[in-house]
Design an enzyme around this catalytic site. Sequence first.
Site, short mmCIF file in Angstrom:
data_model
loop_
_atom_site.label_atom_id
_atom_site.label_comp_id
_atom_site.label_asym_id
_atom_site.label_seq_id
_atom_site.Cartn_x
_atom_site.Cartn_y
_atom_site.Cartn_z
N LYS A 41 -6.61 -2.65 -8.76
CA LYS A 41 -7.13 -2.09 -7.52
C LYS A 41 -8.63 -2.31 -7.47
O LYS A 41 -9.35 -1.87 -8.36
CB LYS A 41 -6.80 -0.60 -7.44
CG LYS A 41 -7.31 0.05 -6.17
CD LYS A 41 -6.83 1.48 -6.05
CE LYS A 41 -7.46 2.17 -4.88
NZ LYS A 41 -7.02 3.57 -4.77
N LYS A 81 -4.09 -4.68 -5.04
CA LYS A 81 -4.59 -4.06 -3.82
C LYS A 81 -6.08 -4.27 -3.71
O LYS A 81 -6.78 -4.04 -4.70
CB LYS A 81 -4.28 -2.57 -3.90
CG LYS A 81 -4.81 -1.75 -2.77
CD LYS A 81 -4.54 -0.31 -3.03
CE LYS A 81 -5.26 0.48 -1.97
NZ LYS A 81 -5.29 1.87 -2.28
C1 PBG Z 1 -6.39 6.36 -3.22
C2 PBG Z 1 -5.89 5.32 -2.30
C3 PBG Z 1 -6.64 4.59 -1.37
C4 PBG Z 1 -5.74 3.74 -0.72
C5 PBG Z 1 -4.48 3.98 -1.25
N1 PBG Z 1 -4.60 4.94 -2.24
C6 PBG Z 1 -8.04 4.67 -0.99
C7 PBG Z 1 -9.14 4.45 -1.92
O1 PBG Z 1 -8.98 4.06 -3.07
O2 PBG Z 1 -10.25 4.70 -1.46
C8 PBG Z 1 -6.11 2.74 0.35
C9 PBG Z 1 -5.02 2.33 1.26
C10 PBG Z 1 -5.47 1.61 2.46
O3 PBG Z 1 -6.67 1.29 2.66
O4 PBG Z 1 -4.60 1.32 3.29
N2 PBG Z 1 -5.59 7.48 -3.25
#
Ligand code: PBG
Length: 326
Positions: free
Chosen positions: A195, A248
Amino acid sequence: MSFPVVRARRLRKTAALRSFVRETELLPRDFVYPLFATNGKQVKIPIASMPGVYQLSVDNILREGEECLKLGIPAVILFGIPAYKDEKGSSAFDPSEAVQQAVSALKRQFPELLVITDVCLCEYTSHGHCGLIEAGEVENDLTLSLLAQTALSHARAGADIVAPSDMMDGRVAAIRSALDEHGFAQTPIMSYAVKYASAFYGPFRDAAGSVPQFGDRRSYQMDPANCREALKEVALDLAEGADMLMVKPALSYLDVIRAVKEATNLPLAAYNVSGEYAMVKAAAANGWLDEKRVALEMLLSMKRAGADIILTYFAKDAAAWLKEES
Ligand code: PBG
């Protein structure tokens, strides 16, 4: 052998030929539909930067679950908008909160729908970070037991899969042992192993109210410049017992999806995140892009890169478009 004996266009001449030699096919069963669960009844609050996406109370979440099944979408992933926030994100593991309630209602009504939960603290902490704060820093090790408690509360509510997205080191192992100790040895972990600290999460942070109150997430989420490091994260999560992996965001990281796919044999998910969705919606609203064709092309690229599963806010529309076409 080359031109004029070889002519690549021969296999593109008709729709039947093109379909016959097509290498990648997008299917409704590839999709996971993200839902934002909130408390209350008959709540449906639109998210300005994500047209078509809402914060929903449990009754409305049930409606979405039913629609997904009708469209052939096998799974949803739940995020929470809690009633309260504190320093350690207690509402993340509160059994009376929106996510836990939504999970159990969905499983009661639609046992065949796969319910995945996002395991993180950022939506539940007053400071908006994904872990505990100590001396102004996100403290890794003390966060692990909170994440484990959160995952356990989701499993107790009936979650089919838990998906940690916090990027703390050691969280997969901590969650695995908490689940195993409490009778959930059969609950799989879909790890957001890779991520990135991405600007593409902007609209999500509005939707989930999880903008960090100070600093940013770069001390725990990955540097967008790195791909070899993605394989290091993957190796660590494999060793800790992850059952599925995620990359992601998706669109700017297709090379990473491919690299992870080649390095492992686990099912691989890609998250087509909020900013990727918002860009297409905004351009389409201006008449600058054909929403349907662009969205399907983006999703196809993720699958072609190696994703087995795609989390996307386009899931319902894409499933309907694919049906239209077939
Ligand atoms: C954190 C989380 C995020 C997303 C999914 N889980 C946000 C982040 O890390 O700031 C992002 C999902 C998206 O942008 O569609 N719980």
